[in-house]
Design a protein around this motif. Structure first.
Motif, short mmCIF file in Angstrom:
data_model
loop_
_atom_site.label_atom_id
_atom_site.label_comp_id
_atom_site.label_asym_id
_atom_site.label_seq_id
_atom_site.Cartn_x
_atom_site.Cartn_y
_atom_site.Cartn_z
N LYS A 48 68.19 6.08 24.78
CA LYS A 48 67.82 7.27 24.01
C LYS A 48 69.02 7.95 23.36
O LYS A 48 68.88 8.88 22.61
N GLY A 49 70.23 7.47 23.69
CA GLY A 49 71.43 8.10 23.16
C GLY A 49 71.91 9.20 24.09
O GLY A 49 71.28 9.50 25.10
N PHE A 50 73.04 9.81 23.73
CA PHE A 50 73.56 10.89 24.56
C PHE A 50 74.56 11.71 23.77
O PHE A 50 75.03 11.31 22.71
N THR A 51 74.86 12.88 24.29
CA THR A 51 75.88 13.76 23.70
C THR A 51 77.12 13.69 24.59
O THR A 51 77.02 13.41 25.78
N VAL A 101 88.94 19.09 20.59
CA VAL A 101 87.86 18.40 21.30
C VAL A 101 86.71 18.18 20.33
O VAL A 101 86.24 19.10 19.67
N LEU A 102 86.27 16.91 20.24
CA LEU A 102 85.13 16.58 19.39
C LEU A 102 83.85 16.63 20.21
O LEU A 102 83.84 16.23 21.37
N GLN A 103 82.78 17.08 19.59
CA GLN A 103 81.45 17.02 20.20
C GLN A 103 80.66 16.01 19.38
O GLN A 103 80.52 16.16 18.17
N GLU A 104 80.20 14.96 20.06
CA GLU A 104 79.50 13.88 19.38
C GLU A 104 78.09 13.72 19.94
O GLU A 104 77.84 14.06 21.11
N LYS A 105 77.20 13.20 19.11
CA LYS A 105 75.84 12.89 19.52
C LYS A 105 75.46 11.58 18.86
O LYS A 105 75.52 11.46 17.64
N ILE A 106 75.13 10.59 19.69
CA ILE A 106 74.70 9.31 19.15
C ILE A 106 73.33 8.97 19.72
O ILE A 106 72.96 9.43 20.80
N GLY A 107 72.58 8.21 18.97
CA GLY A 107 71.25 7.82 19.43
C GLY A 107 70.52 7.03 18.36
O GLY A 107 70.89 7.05 17.19
N PRO A 108 69.46 6.34 18.78
CA PRO A 108 68.73 5.50 17.82
C PRO A 108 68.06 6.30 16.71
O PRO A 108 67.82 5.77 15.63
N SER A 137 73.99 9.40 13.37
CA SER A 137 75.03 8.46 13.76
C SER A 137 74.57 7.68 14.99
O SER A 137 74.36 8.26 16.06
N THR A 138 74.39 6.38 14.82
CA THR A 138 73.96 5.56 15.96
C THR A 138 75.15 5.09 16.79
O THR A 138 74.99 4.67 17.92
N THR A 139 76.36 5.16 16.22
CA THR A 139 77.59 4.77 16.91
C THR A 139 78.60 5.88 16.76
O THR A 139 78.76 6.44 15.68
N GLY A 140 79.28 6.22 17.85
CA GLY A 140 80.35 7.22 17.79
C GLY A 140 81.65 6.56 17.38
O GLY A 140 82.14 5.67 18.07
N ASN A 141 82.20 6.95 16.27
CA ASN A 141 83.46 6.43 15.75
C ASN A 141 84.38 7.62 15.55
O ASN A 141 84.30 8.31 14.55
N SER A 142 85.25 7.90 16.51
CA SER A 142 86.10 9.09 16.46
C SER A 142 87.55 8.68 16.27
O SER A 142 88.06 7.79 16.94
N PHE A 143 88.23 9.38 15.37
CA PHE A 143 89.60 9.07 15.00
C PHE A 143 90.51 10.23 15.40
O PHE A 143 90.21 11.39 15.11
N PHE A 144 91.63 9.92 16.03
CA PHE A 144 92.62 10.92 16.41
C PHE A 144 93.97 10.52 15.83
O PHE A 144 94.39 9.38 15.93
N MET A 145 94.64 11.50 15.19
CA MET A 145 95.93 11.25 14.54
C MET A 145 97.06 11.30 15.56
O MET A 145 97.00 12.04 16.53
N MET A 146 98.09 10.52 15.28
CA MET A 146 99.33 10.59 16.04
C MET A 146 100.39 11.11 15.08
O MET A 146 101.03 10.33 14.36
N PRO A 147 100.55 12.45 15.01
CA PRO A 147 101.48 13.02 14.03
C PRO A 147 102.94 12.63 14.27
O PRO A 147 103.75 12.70 13.38
N HIS A 148 103.25 12.22 15.49
CA HIS A 148 104.57 11.68 15.82
C HIS A 148 104.36 10.61 16.89
O HIS A 148 103.32 10.59 17.55
N PRO A 149 105.31 9.69 17.04
CA PRO A 149 105.11 8.60 17.99
C PRO A 149 104.93 9.09 19.43
O PRO A 149 105.62 10.00 19.88
#
Length: 175
Positions: free
Chosen positions: A163-166, A57-64, A68-80
């Motif tokens: 104002k952004g959010f977590t 689980v990622l915890q992100e915080k974006i805001g002006p 980081s003003t934009t949340g860009n989260s990447f998740f791997m697919m180790p198998h199809p």
């Protein structure tokens, strides 16, 4: 400018809704099978791309005024996996609207934007998308999904009161 944003977000929500509501047609003109229920599938958490620990689980915080003003989260697919389910839970609220894109990247670096919608985050109110096909009917079956990108975009120029959010973010891969 705000009216234009409202129109764009409304149209985006309609497109996202139509992508998820209407069953896809295959090349022969037949309607594709109905999407399975998550409860009927075997699902497992997908690991975040840049994590070396066991946390899924990622915890992100974006805001002006955040790094980081934009949340860009990447998740791997180790198998199809055939489907993904994305879980976003706001930790704080905001009255502003945030566009969200869920993008599948394939091993040949092509991408498919599965969902494009908008959210108004309310603390503690979970939001889920899915099950979303990793290789939908309009993507060649030869494509092998590699990474899922969840992008929560800012729109601070159009909504200066934002104002952004977590939030926490997790993704399940299901077969």
């Amino acid at each position: 400018m705000r009216t234009m944003l409202a129109v764009v977000l409304f149209l985006s929500a309609l497109v996202a809704g139509s992508q998820n509501a209407a069953p896809a047609k295959n090349a022969g003109g037949r309607t594709a099978a109905k999407k399975p229920r998550v409860a009927d599938m075997r699902c497992e958490p997908l690991p975040p791309f840049y994590r070396s620990d066991e946390t899924m689980v990622l915890q992100e915080k974006i805001g002006p005024n955040e790094a980081s003003t934009t949340g860009n989260s990447f998740f791997m697919m180790p198998h199809p996996v055939k489907y993904v389910v994305v879980h976003l839970k706001p930790g704080t609220s905001d009255d502003a609207v945030y566009p969200v894109k869920i993008i599948t990247r394939y091993i040949d670096d092509t991408i498919y934007e599965n969902v494009m919608g908008a959210i108004t985050p309310q603390a503690g109110t979970p939001i889920a998308w899915g099950p979303l096909e990793t290789v939908p009917a309009n993507v060649p079956k030869s494509k092998v999904p590699d990474i899922l990108i969840v992008k929560v975009q800012e729109n601070y120029a159009l909504q200066p009161n934002a104002k952004g959010f977590t939030y926490t973010l997790s993704v399940e891969g299901c077969n």
